[in-house]
Motif scaffolding. Structure first.
Motif, PDB file in Angstrom:
ATOM      1  N   GLU A 179     -51.893  45.652  36.283  1.00  0.00           N
ATOM      2  CA  GLU A 179     -52.188  46.312  35.003  1.00  0.00           C
ATOM      3  C   GLU A 179     -53.570  45.967  34.458  1.00  0.00           C
ATOM      4  N   LEU A 258     -55.374  55.178  24.486  1.00  0.00           N
ATOM      5  CA  LEU A 258     -54.947  53.783  24.608  1.00  0.00           C
ATOM      6  C   LEU A 258     -53.736  53.670  25.523  1.00  0.00           C
ATOM      7  N   ARG A 259     -53.845  52.810  26.535  1.00  0.00           N
ATOM      8  CA  ARG A 259     -52.723  52.591  27.457  1.00  0.00           C
ATOM      9  C   ARG A 259     -52.306  51.137  27.534  1.00  0.00           C
ATOM     10  N   LEU A 260     -53.187  50.218  27.086  1.00  0.00           N
ATOM     11  CA  LEU A 260     -52.927  48.796  27.273  1.00  0.00           C
ATOM     12  C   LEU A 260     -53.378  48.020  26.041  1.00  0.00           C
ATOM     13  N   GLU A 277     -45.865  49.438  18.307  1.00  0.00           N
ATOM     14  CA  GLU A 277     -45.316  50.479  19.193  1.00  0.00           C
ATOM     15  C   GLU A 277     -45.001  51.744  18.402  1.00  0.00           C
ATOM     16  N   VAL A 282     -47.552  52.387  22.197  1.00  0.00           N
ATOM     17  CA  VAL A 282     -47.930  51.413  23.229  1.00  0.00           C
ATOM     18  C   VAL A 282     -47.297  50.076  22.868  1.00  0.00           C
ATOM     19  N   ARG A 283     -46.650  49.451  23.843  1.00  0.00           N
ATOM     20  CA  ARG A 283     -46.056  48.141  23.614  1.00  0.00           C
ATOM     21  C   ARG A 283     -47.105  47.057  23.871  1.00  0.00           C
ATOM     22  N   ALA A 301     -47.745  44.875  30.302  1.00  0.00           N
ATOM     23  CA  ALA A 301     -47.240  46.179  29.879  1.00  0.00           C
ATOM     24  C   ALA A 301     -46.289  46.081  28.693  1.00  0.00           C
TER      25      ALA A 301
END
Length: 472
Positions: A179, A258-260, A277, A282-283, A301
């Motif tokens: 990740e 945003l993914r991370l 979240e 996104v967590r 993740a």
């Protein structure tokens, strides 16, 4: 002393990273403006020439205490490439704290800020450097390339050494995580470069893998949201307070790129985890580590909610013994007089209370077993604050505890005022260490064997009994 071959390997890697195939016009990162690889190389080379002109070279010890800036980065890279041992110091330390560290470690040079340091030091492209030679300084006596500091139980921060091999091993551990950002990814780095996660997981990992870093000159959450949206940044690295503030002003759909989101340096609360979240979809992932060992376990993740921090990273051996997490290290990370038995038979006790989930092996961190707490991503040893309070000539005894904030319970002469004692603390301690509450009491409660009680609830109950007795 065993020769550390990792020092030469680290210098070779750094040299290749600084002379990578990236063209001079390629963008390395963004601060107030775009920073190209060409500028990074020129500034690092120019800074190395400056250090050389002051006599700084291989085997020298250099304390670097600069504001968050590109200048800080160029300086660390230049000192490493010159073969110097870098002691990385937080610029927010008070003069008294800085003096104690300099006296303890005896570096030959102190690279400091020209002028007063603001309490909230935001990132800027450049800052002035004052090179201060120290006649009492000593050259490097160990092969460590990086020296950092972590709060210790003696009232002085612990001095921690990282060899070149240790730094390269940690970079390999980050690289083994699928990740982690790779070439072409855009990362907003809010974590401090003065500490391990920001420096190694942020800057050095980015340099190794061609990640584009973004730095913000404003800590305001709306400015951060605007930056994330306008530059379509895919990842943000920070501490809980960053995610707390962002989640309070963000709305669903604000950050489609945003993914991370990765939190390091401090335990993340469940409320912030859930609110972030809801706001962004996104967590928040976690990067759990410590200055002594670097990265230990991750859940980048955010698959598991706090207090889970994920599985041990590849190459890191862990065990739970006596209720606390231990990590396998090739050497005792503590320098000077800090070898106190915490490292034994190749294992370092993190002092973090830990449990492993029975089915998955995911680690859960349940708090500290010693006097260290984490505030704003910074380790604070409560006994250090106690020692500062106890040095005041009008203070007889002091106990410091942490609930919602740092608070002190003090036995002192009647003439001492809270204002005077707070002024004493502000002179001796960084702002984040100054107690938010001062309680004057006639005596401190003690255990059956005579030790001062350090339980917040019991201290408040004792103070209330004292107050009631006065009323009667």
């Amino acid at each position: 002393m065993t020769i550390d071959t990792g020092a030469a390997a680290f210098e070779r890697w750094l040299g290749s990273a600084l002379t990578s195939d990236a063209s001079d016009d390629a963008i390395w990162g963004y601060a107030d403006r775009a920073v190209t690889f060409g500028r990074m190389r020129r500034e690092t080379a120019r800074t190395r020439e400056l250090l050389t002109a002051h006599g700084i070279g291989a085997g020298n010890t250099v304390a670097v205490q600069l504001l968050p800036s590109c200048t800080l980065l160029w300086t660390v890279l230049a000192a490493w490439s010159a073969g110097a041992q870098v002691l990385l110091m937080d610029p927010r330390l008070t003069p008294a704290e800085t003096g104690r560290l300099l006296d303890l470690c005896e570096p030959q040079f102190h690279l400091a800020v020209d002028g007063p340091v603001p309490t909230l030091a935001s990132f800027r492209e450049e800052c002035e450097i004052v090179v201060l030679p120290r006649r009492s300084g000593r050259p490097a006596e160990t092969p460590h390339r990086l020296v950092q500091f972590s709060s210790g139980s003696t009232g002085l921060p612990k001095v921690i050494g990282r060899t070149g091999q240790s730094l390269l091993d940690e970079l390999d551990r980050f690289a083994a995580l699928p990740e982690m950002p790779r070439g072409g990814d855009q990362v907003l780095l809010l974590s401090s470069m003065s500490y391990s996660f920001g420096l190694i997981g942020g800057v050095l990992h980015a340099l190794r893998h061609g990640v584009t870093l973004h730095f913000s000159g404003s800590p305001q959450p709306r400015d951060l949201l605007r930056l994330l949206a306008e530059r379509r940044i895919g990842a943000v690295f920070g501490v809980p307070v960053h995610f707390d503030l962002l989640s309070r002003v963000g709305r669903p759909g604000d950050l489609p790129a945003l993914r991370l989101a990765v939190c390091g340096g401090e335990m993340l609360g469940a409320v912030v985890f859930e609110r972030f979240e809801r706001a962004f979809g996104v967590r928040i992932g976690q990067a759990y580590g410590m200055t002594e060992a670097g990265i230990i376990a991750t859940d980048l993740a955010g698959r598991h909610a706090p207090p889970a921090v994920g599985l041990p990273v590849p190459g890191m051996q862990t065990r739970i013994a006596g209720g606390t997490l231990h990590v396998r290290l090739p050497e005792d990370p503590y320098l000077h007089a800090d070898r106190t038995g915490r490292y034994e038979d190749g294992w370092l006790d993190t002092y973090d209370r830990c449990e492993a989930q029975p089915d998955s092996g995911v680690l859960e961190i349940l708090g500290r077993s010693d006097s260290t707490v984490v505030i704003g991503g910074l380790n604070v040893d409560l006994t250090e604050i106690e020692s500062v309070l106890a040095r005041h000539p009008a203070v007889t005894e002091a106990v410091v505890v942490y609930g919602e904030a740092i608070e002190s319970h003090v036995v002192a002469e009647p003439s001492l005022t809270k204002g005077e004692l707070l002024a004493w603390c502000r002179d001796q301690l960084s702002p984040h260490k100054v107690p938010k509450a001062l309680h004057f009491v006639s005596k401190l409660p003690r255990t059956a064997n005579g030790k001062a009680v350090r339980n917040r609830e019991l201290l408040h109950a004792s103070r209330e009994r004292e107050r009631q007795a006065i009323i009667r």
